[in-house]
Design a protein around this motif. Structure first.
Motif, PDB file in Angstrom:
ATOM      1  N   LYS A 140      -6.380  -4.064  -2.871  1.00  0.00           N
ATOM      2  CA  LYS A 140      -6.578  -3.197  -1.795  1.00  0.00           C
ATOM      3  C   LYS A 140      -6.536  -1.578  -2.128  1.00  0.00           C
ATOM      4  CE  LYS A 140      -5.488  -6.106   1.770  1.00  0.00           C
ATOM      5  NZ  LYS A 140      -4.593  -6.513   2.946  1.00  0.00           N
ATOM      6  N   PRO A 176     -11.281  -2.281  -4.849  1.00  0.00           N
ATOM      7  CA  PRO A 176     -10.860  -3.020  -3.347  1.00  0.00           C
ATOM      8  C   PRO A 176     -11.857  -4.294  -3.394  1.00  0.00           C
ATOM      9  CG  PRO A 176     -10.733  -0.667  -3.291  1.00  0.00           C
ATOM     10  CD  PRO A 176     -11.380  -1.002  -4.656  1.00  0.00           C
ATOM     11  N   ILE A 198       0.657  -1.334  -0.183  1.00  0.00           N
ATOM     12  CA  ILE A 198      -0.235  -0.069   0.081  1.00  0.00           C
ATOM     13  C   ILE A 198       1.049   1.242   0.150  1.00  0.00           C
ATOM     14  CG2 ILE A 198      -2.092   1.111   1.263  1.00  0.00           C
ATOM     15  CD1 ILE A 198      -2.431  -1.739   0.204  1.00  0.00           C
TER      16      ILE A 198
END
Length: 379
Positions: free
Chosen positions: A338, A280, A151
């Motif tokens: 994500k 996501p 991320i």
């Protein structure tokens, strides 16, 4: 006094350290030794090639420290937020120096972990480290840092946006330099010059090859002159502060055939559907199938043995991983997307290719590379 030129704020580095320590606690590790260049740089801000071994030592409490060649202390202080940097002479054994330093600080009896998959920890070095630690067990930290890096922060994405803009400009420069009688080197030079003019870290272009079919993808630079009908495969990998965005386009020398136009149209259609489905929570293998299955079913690809996308981000110049395959799109990929992930999505057939760098957002994806999605030609 060296100039401080951090790639990220101290607060962002401190947050990375905090999250790393949470991973350490999950694995009951009290002291983590990190020597993979990607992980070292992500946490400390500075990484250097393994001409001589170097490492970070991160205790669960207290300040971490860096062990590097004395020659590298000044550049480390410029790019790292670490204040505790231990240098060693080039004729000293850095493993011995590290263990001596751990003993001096009273850290050698802690539960120690390291990444067993690190390219910087071959079997011989691993056994030497264990022997110097008195034969104590060393725990595998696994892909802990790689998991944390999936991320991206807004600052990381900012570097990738700049790299993507450079890639877009370099595509046009490369196409303009493609001509009958020209050479691959002309195209490479045009892309490299664009990189450097627009602020990329260096002029390493990426896989830029030519041929007539599948052989025009991953290949070598050749000295032959380009002729009509050749396909120039342009895959660009510019880096800004060692963060890369990537793009693939094809350019036909002369006029493309109707079949080539049709192939790229089909590649675009299936990849557009793939990109539209990305959000996501969606499982990676279902995203992979959107491209893989239609191309095999139509016969455009007799088989599809490679992936359709992979994790994208930080690539130091001395890494062994020119692509980050810690997350890949395959028929078996059971991980989920994500928000904040950055990915290189690509597909190809008959020597023609399309790819984009994308950012997963809360509602879908954003294309960071924005070049026209078409088959280029010199006319």
């Amino acid at each position: 006094m060296s100039v401080v030129d951090l790639s990220f704020s101290v607060e962002e580095f401190q947050d990375r350290l905090k999250r790393t320590r949470h991973k350490m606690a999950d694995r009951n590790i009290e002291l983590l030794i990190i020597d993979e260049i990607e992980a070292m740089t992500w946490i400390s801000g500075y990484g250097v090639s393994e001409t001589l071994w170097r490492a970070l030592a991160i205790p669960q409490t207290g300040a971490p420290f860096m062990l590097i060649r004395s020659l590298d202390i000044l550049p480390a202080r410029e790019r790292s937020w670490f204040t505790d940097i231990v240098g060693f002479k080039d004729w000293e054994d850095p493993v011995e120096i590290l263990v001596a330093e751990l003993r001096r600080r009273g850290l050698h009896n802690l539960r120690i972990g390291l990444d067993y998959q690190s390219h910087s920890m071959p079997i011989g070095r691993f056994h030497k480290l264990k022997a110097l630690l008195g034969g104590r067990d060393v725990i595998d930290f696994g892909k802990g840092i790689w998991d944390l890096r999936w991320i991206k922060s807004p600052s990381e994405i900012g570097y990738m946006r700049k790299a993507a803009a450079i890639a877009d400009a370099a595509i046009l420069a490369a196409v303009k330099a493609t001509r009958v009688g020209g050479k691959q080197r002309d195209v490479i030079k045009a892309a490299a010059n664009t990189y450097l003019d627009l602020g990329a870290d260096d002029g390493f272009v990426g896989p830029l090859t030519s041929g007539s079919s599948w052989d025009s993808l991953h290949g070598h630079e050749h000295g032959h002159e380009l002729k009509r009908g050749d396909i120039v495969h342009i895959e660009l990998v510019p880096r800004v502060r060692e963060y890369s965005s990537r793009i693939m386009r094809s350019c036909v020398v002369g006029e493309p055939t109707a079949q080539q136009f049709a192939i790229v149209k089909e590649l675009k259609a299936v990849q557009d559907a793939q990109l539209a489905a990305m959000r996501p929570g969606v499982e990676a293998k279902s995203i992979d199938a959107i491209v893989r299955e239609p191309l095999v079913k139509s016969g455009l690809r007799p088989h599809y043995d490679n992936i359709t996308g992979y994790t994208l981000g930080f690539y130091p110049s001395s890494t062994q991983r020119i692509s980050d395959f810690t997350n890949i799109f395959t028929p078996l990929a059971d991980w989920v997307l994500k928000a904040g992930m950055t990915l290189h999505m690509y597909t190809s057939a008959a020597g023609l290719a399309l790819s984009e760098t994308v950012l997963v957002t809360e509602t879908g994806i954003e294309r960071l590379t924005k070049s026209e999605r078409k088959l280029f030609a010199t006319g």
